[in-house]
Design an enzyme around this catalytic site. Structure first.
Site, PDB file in Angstrom:
ATOM      1  CB  CYS A  19     -13.429  29.239   8.148  1.00  0.00           C
ATOM      2  SG  CYS A  19     -11.634  29.419   8.328  1.00  0.00           S
ATOM      3  CE1 TYR A  29      11.381  38.374  -6.962  1.00  0.00           C
ATOM      4  CE2 TYR A  29      12.387  39.903  -5.396  1.00  0.00           C
ATOM      5  CZ  TYR A  29      12.494  38.848  -6.283  1.00  0.00           C
ATOM      6  OH  TYR A  29      13.725  38.257  -6.492  1.00  0.00           O
ATOM      7  CD  GLU A  82       4.338  41.190  -9.423  1.00  0.00           C
ATOM      8  OE1 GLU A  82       3.935  40.046  -9.715  1.00  0.00           O
ATOM      9  OE2 GLU A  82       4.915  41.464  -8.349  1.00  0.00           O
ATOM     10  CG  ASP A 126       6.772  41.094  -0.146  1.00  0.00           C
ATOM     11  OD1 ASP A 126       7.069  39.978   0.319  1.00  0.00           O
ATOM     12  OD2 ASP A 126       5.644  41.610   0.001  1.00  0.00           O
ATOM     13  CB  CYS A 166       5.801  35.018   3.252  1.00  0.00           C
ATOM     14  SG  CYS A 166       6.324  34.239   1.698  1.00  0.00           S
TER      15      CYS A 166
END
Length: 442
Positions: free
Chosen positions: A177, A300, A324, A368, A395
């Protein structure tokens, strides 16, 4: 929902002019009859033969691969990976695009998502329109950065390691990879057979020499004897309880960022790009400019990366609360931050735990969230705490845009936004938005 009884169009070919890039690693095209195609392995402005991979006569849109390039974009290159292309590995979306073009495509996607979902322009969010490469990722054309420190290999029926094809459970066997970090490649997962194994996750910490392999056996499969060339911890996923059990070695790896060492348990979250944790901490801290004595939230919080960075900056007179939902990550965070007396980590979902804490105000906040975003309820709660600044780490550009709209409605606007290409060759990116009250008197 029941499957469509309309005729399948899989295999149908259309000659199309390719339009703009869309979120998800494909571009938009239309057939002569006006049917929308989401086409992979192409670039804006190209003319291609698109072969349908998913869709029926009554589908709202069709998915397709560009199987022949009739007119190529100037940004097209030959894919450096032999396993990239139509019908092959689904891990990389943009192997066929120059690195600079990949970042421009991601910038176009972010711009479109901000406009469509938030009604904002790059100027509104004070973003210069660029997606920044990570340090060290600008390589000569044809060279691919080995950035991915965590790779999950799928194992085919013959025991060969590979990666999943796009939107498929089928395995594309590989012998290497290109985007895997050197520490992953050194484990040689692709070089051996894995009988009775469903998946092999390989982890190569960047903050230490720790290496870890997590094996998921097929139903009823037995764990093979594992002898790798490098010292490595081996764990397995239980068939019934799905918990991760140690076979030998540590149950965690040690990472390094912001001058501290971080324990990350098996299956725990850590940024997969080798430079990502350091880069994101720097961007967040520069944006928040923490001050001594401030009250900070890290939502988070994972294994405590931002909580630790905040605690070191707000000092003994300040305080940090992290929340969390992963129990194992909370245990790691509490271990990682045990020397910082003014840090507290709570276990649970942010939208459930935060209201129970009794906190009515905070000076600075980092969040996040997972790919789905934080959501309107959480955003409103955070705005009600009246922080002077908020750092939002995202993200997914769609989730970011939706939440920025919610923040705007709650009285918070972007001071600036930065976008980072922390997933080269794929359509993914990471963003950091710094928000502050729209009324500057706060």
């Amino acid at each position: 929902m029941p499957e469509s009884t309309a005729a399948s169009l899989v295999g149908q070919e259309y000659e199309v002019e390719v339009g703009p890039v869309a979120h998800g690693g494909h571009c938009i095209a239309r057939t002569d009859a006006g049917r929308v195609l989401f086409v992979r392995h192409t670039l804006p402005g190209e003319r291609v033969i698109a072969t349908v991979t998913e869709g029926h006569e009554d589908s709202r849109f069709l998915r397709a691969d560009a199987t022949r390039i009739l007119h190529a974009s100037k940004d097209r290159i030959e894919a450096p990976c032999p396993f990239a292309g139509p019908g092959k590995c689904g891990g990389c979306d943009w192997q066929h695009a120059k690195p600079g073009a990949q970042r421009r495509l991601k910038a176009d996607v972010l711009t479109e998502q901000l406009a469509r979902l938030a009604g904002m322009t790059p100027e509104d969010v004070h973003w210069d329109g660029t997606v920044e490469p990570a340090p060290g990722d600008k390589l000569p054309q044809g060279e691919v950065p080995g950035w991915r420190t965590r790779v999950q290999y799928a194992i085919d029926d013959e025991g060969h390691a590979g990666l999943r094809r796009h939107r498929s459970h089928e395995v594309e066997p590989i012998d290497h990879c290109l985007i895997a970090a050197p520490g992953v490649t050194e484990l040689g997962i692709e070089k051996r057979e894995w009988p009775q194994i469903a998946t092999v996750e390989a982890i190569a910490a960047t903050g230490s020499n720790d290496r870890q392999v997590i094996l998921t056996p097929r139903p009823g499969g037995r764990l093979p004897i594992v002898e790798l060339d490098k010292p490595v911890s081996v764990l397995r996923v239980g068939e019934k309880d799905k918990a991760i059990h140690r076979v030998h070695g540590r149950s965690f790896v040690r990472e390094r960022a912001d001058g501290r060492t971080w324990r990350v348990g098996a299956g725990g979250f850590w940024q997969v790009h080798s430079r990502a944790a350091e880069l994101l901490v720097d961007a967040v801290m520069r944006g928040l400019t923490p001050r001594k004595g401030e009250m900070a939230l890290d939502l988070y919080c994972g294994v405590g990366l931002f909580a630790g960075a905040l605690a070191q900056r707000v000092g003994d007179q300040g305080a940090v609360l992290g929340i969390e939902s992963s129990k194992r990550a909370v245990e790691d965070a509490q271990h990682n931050l045990a020397d910082l007396d003014r840090v507290r980590i709570e276990h649970g979902k942010v939208d459930q735990v935060l209201p129970r804490t009794g906190i009515t105000e905070a000076d600075i906040i980092v969040l996040d969230p997972p790919r789905a975003g934080a959501g309107k309820q959480t955003v409103r709660h955070l705005a009600g705490l009246a922080p002077r600044r908020i750092a939002y780490v995202a993200c997914d550009p769609a989730a970011l845009a939706r939440d920025l709209k919610y923040f705007q409605e709650a009285g918070y606007v972007p001071r600036f936004l930065r976008a980072f290409d922390l997933f080269p060759m794929t359509h993914h990116m990471e963003c950091v938005a710094i928000l502050e009250p729209a009324a500057k008197g706060v």
